[in-house]
Scaffold this motif. Structure first.
Motif, mmCIF file in Angstrom:
data_model
loop_
_atom_site.group_PDB
_atom_site.id
_atom_site.type_symbol
_atom_site.label_atom_id
_atom_site.label_comp_id
_atom_site.label_asym_id
_atom_site.label_seq_id
_atom_site.Cartn_x
_atom_site.Cartn_y
_atom_site.Cartn_z
ATOM 1 N N UNK A 1 0.838 -1.200 0.000
ATOM 2 C CA UNK A 1 0.000 0.000 0.000
ATOM 3 C C UNK A 1 0.871 1.247 0.000
ATOM 4 N N UNK A 2 0.488 2.231 -0.825
ATOM 5 C CA UNK A 2 1.153 3.530 -0.835
ATOM 6 C C UNK A 2 0.154 4.593 -0.426
ATOM 7 N N UNK A 3 0.504 5.375 0.586
ATOM 8 C CA UNK A 3 -0.345 6.476 1.035
ATOM 9 C C UNK A 3 0.497 7.741 1.102
ATOM 10 N N UNK A 4 -0.190 8.882 1.176
ATOM 11 C CA UNK A 4 0.500 10.176 1.255
ATOM 12 C C UNK A 4 -0.287 11.061 2.217
ATOM 13 N N UNK A 5 -0.054 10.884 3.539
ATOM 14 C CA UNK A 5 -0.817 11.661 4.515
ATOM 15 C C UNK A 5 -0.655 13.168 4.331
ATOM 16 N N UNK A 6 0.572 13.623 4.018
ATOM 17 C CA UNK A 6 0.797 15.050 3.758
ATOM 18 C C UNK A 6 1.745 15.196 2.568
ATOM 19 N N UNK A 7 2.985 15.588 2.818
ATOM 20 C CA UNK A 7 3.918 15.842 1.716
ATOM 21 C C UNK A 7 4.966 14.748 1.577
ATOM 22 N N UNK A 8 4.752 13.612 2.202
ATOM 23 C CA UNK A 8 5.724 12.528 2.111
ATOM 24 C C UNK A 8 4.993 11.224 1.800
ATOM 25 N N UNK A 9 5.528 10.468 0.838
ATOM 26 C CA UNK A 9 4.952 9.167 0.511
ATOM 27 C C UNK A 9 5.327 8.156 1.582
ATOM 28 N N UNK A 10 4.368 7.303 1.910
ATOM 29 C CA UNK A 10 4.592 6.226 2.871
ATOM 30 C C UNK A 10 4.229 4.916 2.180
ATOM 31 N N UNK B 1 9.086 5.508 5.064
ATOM 32 C CA UNK B 1 8.769 6.906 4.776
ATOM 33 C C UNK B 1 9.778 7.439 3.760
ATOM 34 N N UNK B 2 9.287 8.053 2.681
ATOM 35 C CA UNK B 2 10.148 8.524 1.599
ATOM 36 C C UNK B 2 11.161 9.551 2.111
ATOM 37 N N UNK B 3 12.373 9.469 1.554
ATOM 38 C CA UNK B 3 13.406 10.443 1.895
ATOM 39 C C UNK B 3 13.917 10.340 3.313
ATOM 40 N N UNK B 4 13.632 9.235 4.000
ATOM 41 C CA UNK B 4 14.083 9.092 5.379
ATOM 42 C C UNK B 4 13.443 10.086 6.315
ATOM 43 N N UNK B 5 12.217 10.512 6.001
ATOM 44 C CA UNK B 5 11.528 11.502 6.841
ATOM 45 C C UNK B 5 11.280 10.977 8.245
ATOM 46 N N UNK B 6 11.224 9.646 8.380
ATOM 47 C CA UNK B 6 11.047 9.021 9.688
ATOM 48 C C UNK B 6 11.599 7.606 9.581
ATOM 49 N N UNK B 7 12.203 7.080 10.647
ATOM 50 C CA UNK B 7 12.739 5.716 10.571
ATOM 51 C C UNK B 7 11.651 4.698 10.231
ATOM 52 N N UNK B 8 12.022 3.665 9.486
ATOM 53 C CA UNK B 8 11.073 2.626 9.123
ATOM 54 C C UNK B 8 10.434 1.985 10.344
ATOM 55 N N UNK B 9 9.156 1.636 10.217
ATOM 56 C CA UNK B 9 8.378 1.087 11.324
ATOM 57 C C UNK B 9 8.178 -0.419 11.100
ATOM 58 N N UNK C 1 6.312 4.901 15.922
ATOM 59 C CA UNK C 1 5.438 5.015 14.767
ATOM 60 C C UNK C 1 4.956 6.447 14.587
ATOM 61 N N UNK C 2 4.951 6.917 13.328
ATOM 62 C CA UNK C 2 4.385 8.214 12.973
ATOM 63 C C UNK C 2 3.244 8.003 11.990
ATOM 64 N N UNK C 3 2.163 8.770 12.138
ATOM 65 C CA UNK C 3 1.041 8.651 11.206
ATOM 66 C C UNK C 3 1.295 9.408 9.901
ATOM 67 N N UNK C 4 2.476 10.038 9.776
ATOM 68 C CA UNK C 4 2.829 10.732 8.547
ATOM 69 C C UNK C 4 2.410 12.180 8.503
ATOM 70 N N UNK C 5 1.901 12.710 9.605
ATOM 71 C CA UNK C 5 1.481 14.106 9.685
ATOM 72 C C UNK C 5 2.579 14.940 10.343
ATOM 73 N N UNK C 6 2.990 16.013 9.690
ATOM 74 C CA UNK C 6 4.082 16.826 10.202
ATOM 75 C C UNK C 6 3.647 17.640 11.418
ATOM 76 N N UNK D 1 7.599 21.139 11.208
ATOM 77 C CA UNK D 1 7.837 20.585 9.883
ATOM 78 C C UNK D 1 8.547 19.259 9.878
ATOM 79 N N UNK D 2 8.509 18.540 10.990
ATOM 80 C CA UNK D 2 9.200 17.256 11.132
ATOM 81 C C UNK D 2 8.198 16.194 11.586
ATOM 82 N N UNK D 3 8.402 14.968 11.133
ATOM 83 C CA UNK D 3 7.575 13.863 11.605
ATOM 84 C C UNK D 3 8.062 13.408 12.974
ATOM 85 N N UNK D 4 7.126 13.244 13.890
ATOM 86 C CA UNK D 4 7.447 12.788 15.232
ATOM 87 C C UNK D 4 6.730 11.466 15.509
#
Length: 309
Positions: free
Chosen positions: A167-176, A201-209, A241-246, A250-253
């Motif tokens: 599955x590919x989703x895009x909660x905001x500006x990053x593909x997951x 998470x694309x671009x290493x925006x958050x470590x893999x879950x 785990x991050x839900x993909x929302x910044x 401007x950072x995923x937590x």
């Protein structure tokens, strides 16, 4: 036309804070049926989804080639994973696994195409495109980047199910991107299941879950008052785990800190399987020392009464 519904009422007690609560977890009502031999429909609403009213399924479906080919359009559960795809009355435990609740739980608006084939080894493949808007932001939502998902299932000897999904989703500006693999064995008395989900998470925006769900259920038939007693044991795990929302910076937590959980329980069946059950569970959580658990994500005793009609 068929009318059905699910009501789940429960009591939870958390010894760590010495507090408890009563809750109506679900009060679902749905209509489904056929208007022609090849056109089906379903509309379902939950009057108490953790206290909120939510429209859930609302779709029309074309059943073609004797139901071997199915086209569905509308609002639905995205085809992905084993446990997240179960309806509340089909769950084995009072509370969902981390895969079903946090990591792989997606319902959206879109269209899917499913194909069933095979003889001795039946196979079902279903894939689709989805807005990515969720359930409430459809009217003014336009996109050139649809989410997509595909799920394949195969049955071996009518007892073993193998499921693979992407599955590919895009909660905001990053593909997951999410990858899922699971298998279960069911012979009517024993149900043994294991599932693994990976979330990147694309671009290493958050470590893999990483998420894991593994459990065993053993049914014991009973002839008086109850029709069965089920003994269950589950282990599940979720890394940070991050839900993909910044966040505001401007950072995923991490919305959910890493945790392990062991759940043991008994289910007392008062009718047909998954029709009228009393679920008695105890959940033990294990966090790292620096983690701050959410109020409801701690050790708890759960007593739930579920009715499906």
């Amino acid at each position: 036309m068929r009318i059905n519904g699910t009501v789940r009422a429960k009591f939870e007690y958390q010894p760590d804070i010495d507090k408890g609560r009563f809750e109506v977890r679900n009060a679902r009502f749905g209509l489904s049926g056929s208007v022609t031999p090849v056109v089906d429909y379903k509309a379902e609403i939950d009057l108490s989804d953790e206290g909120s009213i939510r429209m859930l399924d609302a779709y029309v479906r074309l059943d073609m080639l004797r139901s071997r080919l199915r086209f569905t359009i509308g609002q639905m559960r995205v085809p992905f994973t084993i446990d997240a795809h179960r309806s509340p009355h089909e769950q084995y435990f009072a509370n969902r696994s981390f895969i079903a609740k946090q990591a792989g739980n997606v319902r959206d608006v879109g269209a899917t195409l499913g194909w069933s084939f095979g003889g001795e080894i039946p196979v079902v493949i279903e894939g689709g495109l989805f807005n990515g808007s969720g359930l409430t932001e459809q009217k003014d939502f336009w996109t050139g980047r649809f989410n997509y998902s595909i799920k394949g299932q195969a049955w071996f000897a009518e007892r073993v199910n193998l499921t693979l999904g992407f599955q590919k989703v895009r909660p905001e500006a990053v593909d997951v991107c999410m990858y899922d693999a699971g298998v279960f064995y069911d012979d009517g008395r024993w149900h043994v299941e294991a599932e693994y989900l990976r979330k990147n998470y694309a671009g290493g925006a958050f470590p893999g879950v990483n998420a894991v769900d593994a459990f065993v259920c053993r049914d014991f038939p009973v002839k008086r008052i109850l029709n069965r007693i089920s003994a269950l044991l589950r282990y599940d795990y979720l890394s940070d785990h991050s839900d993909g929302t910044f966040g505001s910076d401007g950072v995923l937590h991490a919305d959910d800190p890493a945790r392990h959980r062991i759940t043991g329980g008994l289910t007392f069946g008062l009718g047909l399987p998954f029709r009228a059950d009393i679920r008695l569970n105890y959940e033990a959580y294990f966090y790292r020392a620096s983690a701050v658990p959410a109020v409801s994500e701690q050790d708890k005793l759960v007593v739930e009464f579920m009715v499906r009609f």
